[in-house]
Design a protein around this motif. Structure first.
Motif, PDB file in Angstrom:
ATOM      1  N   GLY A   1       0.794  -1.225   0.000  1.00  0.00           N
ATOM      2  CA  GLY A   1       0.000   0.000   0.000  1.00  0.00           C
ATOM      3  C   GLY A   1       0.822   1.268   0.000  1.00  0.00           C
ATOM      4  O   GLY A   1       0.376   2.299   0.510  1.00  0.00           O
ATOM      5  N   CYS A   2       2.032   1.223  -0.597  1.00  0.00           N
ATOM      6  CA  CYS A   2       2.918   2.393  -0.594  1.00  0.00           C
ATOM      7  C   CYS A   2       2.817   3.133  -1.931  1.00  0.00           C
ATOM      8  O   CYS A   2       3.488   2.787  -2.907  1.00  0.00           O
ATOM      9  N   ILE A   3       1.995   4.158  -1.968  1.00  0.00           N
ATOM     10  CA  ILE A   3       1.777   4.927  -3.187  1.00  0.00           C
ATOM     11  C   ILE A   3       3.051   5.623  -3.638  1.00  0.00           C
ATOM     12  O   ILE A   3       3.353   5.685  -4.839  1.00  0.00           O
ATOM     13  N   TYR A   4       3.836   6.148  -2.688  1.00  0.00           N
ATOM     14  CA  TYR A   4       5.038   6.902  -3.066  1.00  0.00           C
ATOM     15  C   TYR A   4       6.049   5.993  -3.772  1.00  0.00           C
ATOM     16  O   TYR A   4       6.512   6.307  -4.875  1.00  0.00           O
ATOM     17  N   CYS A   5       6.422   4.875  -3.139  1.00  0.00           N
ATOM     18  CA  CYS A   5       7.418   3.987  -3.745  1.00  0.00           C
ATOM     19  C   CYS A   5       6.932   3.447  -5.086  1.00  0.00           C
ATOM     20  O   CYS A   5       7.703   3.342  -6.047  1.00  0.00           O
ATOM     21  N   ALA A   6       5.657   3.109  -5.149  1.00  0.00           N
ATOM     22  CA  ALA A   6       5.111   2.594  -6.405  1.00  0.00           C
ATOM     23  C   ALA A   6       5.217   3.628  -7.512  1.00  0.00           C
ATOM     24  O   ALA A   6       5.517   3.289  -8.664  1.00  0.00           O
ATOM     25  N   SER A   7       4.998   4.904  -7.184  1.00  0.00           N
ATOM     26  CA  SER A   7       5.061   5.942  -8.214  1.00  0.00           C
ATOM     27  C   SER A   7       6.460   6.022  -8.822  1.00  0.00           C
ATOM     28  O   SER A   7       6.613   6.138 -10.035  1.00  0.00           O
TER      29      SER A   7
ATOM     30  N   TRP B   1      11.489  -3.577   3.035  1.00  0.00           N
ATOM     31  CA  TRP B   1      12.249  -2.630   3.870  1.00  0.00           C
ATOM     32  C   TRP B   1      11.848  -1.193   3.527  1.00  0.00           C
ATOM     33  O   TRP B   1      11.394  -0.432   4.392  1.00  0.00           O
ATOM     34  N   ALA B   2      11.975  -0.836   2.264  1.00  0.00           N
ATOM     35  CA  ALA B   2      11.743   0.556   1.857  1.00  0.00           C
ATOM     36  C   ALA B   2      10.312   1.015   2.140  1.00  0.00           C
ATOM     37  O   ALA B   2      10.084   2.104   2.683  1.00  0.00           O
ATOM     38  N   ASN B   3       9.324   0.193   1.769  1.00  0.00           N
ATOM     39  CA  ASN B   3       7.923   0.580   1.975  1.00  0.00           C
ATOM     40  C   ASN B   3       7.623   0.841   3.441  1.00  0.00           C
ATOM     41  O   ASN B   3       6.900   1.785   3.792  1.00  0.00           O
ATOM     42  N   ARG B   4       8.164   0.000   4.313  1.00  0.00           N
ATOM     43  CA  ARG B   4       7.842   0.126   5.732  1.00  0.00           C
ATOM     44  C   ARG B   4       8.422   1.392   6.352  1.00  0.00           C
ATOM     45  O   ARG B   4       7.889   1.875   7.357  1.00  0.00           O
ATOM     46  N   LEU B   5       9.468   1.920   5.778  1.00  0.00           N
ATOM     47  CA  LEU B   5       9.989   3.201   6.243  1.00  0.00           C
ATOM     48  C   LEU B   5       9.161   4.355   5.696  1.00  0.00           C
ATOM     49  O   LEU B   5       8.738   5.255   6.435  1.00  0.00           O
ATOM     50  N   MET B   6       8.906   4.346   4.397  1.00  0.00           N
ATOM     51  CA  MET B   6       8.155   5.439   3.764  1.00  0.00           C
ATOM     52  C   MET B   6       6.756   5.573   4.351  1.00  0.00           C
ATOM     53  O   MET B   6       6.250   6.682   4.530  1.00  0.00           O
ATOM     54  N   LEU B   7       6.115   4.432   4.646  1.00  0.00           N
ATOM     55  CA  LEU B   7       4.730   4.442   5.105  1.00  0.00           C
ATOM     56  C   LEU B   7       4.575   4.824   6.572  1.00  0.00           C
ATOM     57  O   LEU B   7       3.498   5.289   6.964  1.00  0.00           O
ATOM     58  N   THR B   8       5.598   4.645   7.369  1.00  0.00           N
ATOM     59  CA  THR B   8       5.428   4.779   8.821  1.00  0.00           C
ATOM     60  C   THR B   8       6.228   5.930   9.434  1.00  0.00           C
ATOM     61  O   THR B   8       6.091   6.183  10.628  1.00  0.00           O
ATOM     62  N   LEU B   9       7.049   6.582   8.636  1.00  0.00           N
ATOM     63  CA  LEU B   9       7.780   7.753   9.126  1.00  0.00           C
ATOM     64  C   LEU B   9       7.289   9.053   8.492  1.00  0.00           C
ATOM     65  O   LEU B   9       7.746  10.140   8.864  1.00  0.00           O
ATOM     66  N   GLY B  10       6.363   8.958   7.548  1.00  0.00           N
ATOM     67  CA  GLY B  10       5.845  10.154   6.868  1.00  0.00           C
ATOM     68  C   GLY B  10       4.866   9.742   5.804  1.00  0.00           C
ATOM     69  O   GLY B  10       4.370   8.605   5.797  1.00  0.00           O
ATOM     70  N   GLU B  11       4.579  10.644   4.867  1.00  0.00           N
ATOM     71  CA  GLU B  11       3.558  10.351   3.853  1.00  0.00           C
ATOM     72  C   GLU B  11       3.770  11.194   2.599  1.00  0.00           C
ATOM     73  O   GLU B  11       4.423  12.239   2.634  1.00  0.00           O
ATOM     74  N   PRO B  12       3.221  10.730   1.459  1.00  0.00           N
ATOM     75  CA  PRO B  12       3.384  11.458   0.198  1.00  0.00           C
ATOM     76  C   PRO B  12       2.401  12.613   0.068  1.00  0.00           C
ATOM     77  O   PRO B  12       1.343  12.625   0.706  1.00  0.00           O
ATOM     78  N   PHE B  13       2.771  13.562  -0.765  1.00  0.00           N
ATOM     79  CA  PHE B  13       1.859  14.650  -1.115  1.00  0.00           C
ATOM     80  C   PHE B  13       1.969  14.931  -2.598  1.00  0.00           C
ATOM     81  O   PHE B  13       2.951  14.593  -3.240  1.00  0.00           O
ATOM     82  N   GLU B  14       0.932  15.573  -3.138  1.00  0.00           N
ATOM     83  CA  GLU B  14       0.906  15.920  -4.551  1.00  0.00           C
ATOM     84  C   GLU B  14       1.455  17.325  -4.745  1.00  0.00           C
ATOM     85  O   GLU B  14       1.154  18.237  -3.981  1.00  0.00           O
ATOM     86  N   TYR B  15       2.272  17.477  -5.794  1.00  0.00           N
ATOM     87  CA  TYR B  15       2.793  18.810  -6.106  1.00  0.00           C
ATOM     88  C   TYR B  15       1.698  19.681  -6.694  1.00  0.00           C
ATOM     89  O   TYR B  15       0.818  19.207  -7.394  1.00  0.00           O
TER      90      TYR B  15
END
Length: 374
Positions: free
Chosen positions: A271-277, A360-374
């Motif tokens: 469920g990591c939108i940022y990494c998937a993008s 590893w990467a998803n679990r850091l991105m998802l739990t230490l912050g979140e994505p935003f749209e420019y």
């Protein structure tokens, strides 16, 4: 075993029973940078007290043992249990450990459910920002380790626990329209470029020593909030970055487009939108097939990610999805299907490592912050 001996040991080769001279051993030698820095990441987390004296080794080992058990990884759980028993340390603070285990359980099973308030709860329990980063790295790293071990054992023809054979479907993801700070948040998977903001403060650049700033600059991380946040434990970040480069930026073996595809699959499962993008965009560019990649991204929760793909991508996607499940369900039949399509042990190793790294990467991105749209 002394710390020096442990640091010289290839732990995963031992736990996965990889025989010297086997084709898998040769493949791991070909990927020597990844092999070395996977072990280096373990050493930084479990054979060093640099920058993490406030997070005692006994606590780290106790949490790692529990994470391995959640992943149904018998060998890895036994390893951490043996090290903890040999340490004969005082029991950790119950309230502090309970708060850490709650964080670890969320990262393990439902990282996309994490919120800024969860980190505030850790701080209220006495966890400093530096310790929260190390704790998060530890949980995410053991999640990575467990998938590597399963993948290695499957390639190597060794037994693995049967965790079910059903094809793994896409997961749910966060669909809140605003970030914690009020910025517009993506509510669907996309190939567009996104920003990312931390929930606890990144370490200011001026607070790093000149030598530490040089390390950040070497990897192009100086201006990144994400990497300056992870820089609160720079030795772990350095080994992790070198592991990433050793997995994704190497010649031969699995084509880079397929490695990027595996990263996107893992990100969909978690469920990591940022990494998937990021990685879907790379897979689309390299494969010159953005529509196929978008089909993957558009998969609804519970649906099968590989539908509508060609035979090779179907097999790779199904395997990567199964390896990304918690606990992982990747199995011998999937490995044989990939072999039947012509994948060598080196290509299988690349697929395993590319997929596992995003545990590893998803679990850091998802739990230490979140994505935003420019």
């Amino acid at each position: 075993m002394t710390v020096a001996q442990e640091q010289a040991t290839d732990l995963l080769a031992t736990l996965a029973e990889i025989e010297s001279g086997s084709t898998l051993a040769q493949a791991r030698e070909t990927r020597e940078a990844a092999t070395a820095h996977i072990q280096g990441s373990y050493n930084a987390l479990f054979n060093s007290n640099e920058l993490i004296a406030e997070f005692p080794l006994a606590d780290r080992l106790a949490i790692a043992q529990q994470i391995a058990r959640w992943h149904a990884d018998i060998q890895l759980g036994a390893h951490y249990a043996e090290r903890l028993h040999a340490l004969q340390a005082e029991s950790p603070s119950r309230s502090r450990l309970q708060s850490a285990l709650a964080h670890a359980e969320r990262l393990t099973f439902k990282p996309a459910n994490a919120t800024a308030e969860h980190l505030q709860q850790l701080e209220a329990a006495g966890w400093t920002p530096d310790a929260i980063v190390t704790l998060s790295q530890l949980v995410a790293f053991v999640s990575f380790q467990s998938r590597l071990l399963r993948g290695y054992r499957l390639i190597n023809g060794k037994s693995t626990l049967d965790n079910g054979t059903a094809t793994v479907g896409a997961a749910f993801w966060n669909t809140e329209p605003k970030t914690y700070s009020g910025q517009p948040a993506p509510t669907a998977f996309t190939q567009a470029e996104l920003g990312w903001e931390p929930w606890i403060a990144s370490k200011p650049l001026q607070d790093f020593t000149a030598e530490q700033q040089e390390i950040l600059a070497r990897f192009g991380h100086t201006d990144s909030d994400y990497f300056r946040l992870l820089g609160r434990n720079l030795p772990v970040l350095e080994q992790r970055t070198l592991t990433d480069k050793g997995i994704f930026f190497t010649s031969g073996g699995l084509p880079r487009k397929d490695r990027e595809l595996a990263a996107a699959v893992a990100s969909k499962i978690n469920g990591c939108i940022y990494c998937a993008s990021v990685h879907a965009r790379k897979a689309a560019q390299l494969s010159k097939d953005p529509d196929a990649v978008q089909r993957l991204l558009d998969t609804s929760p519970g649906d099968i990610l590989s539908v509508g793909q060609d035979a090779r991508w179907q097999a790779e996607i199904d395997f990567a999805a199964a390896l990304s499940a918690t606990p992982a369900t990747a199995n011998e039949k999937q490995i044989q299907s990939l072999r039947d399509l012509g994948l060598s042990d080196l290509e299988l190793l690349d697929l395993v490592q590319s997929t596992a790294f995003f545990a590893w990467a998803n679990r850091l991105m998802l739990t230490l912050g979140e994505p935003f749209e420019y």
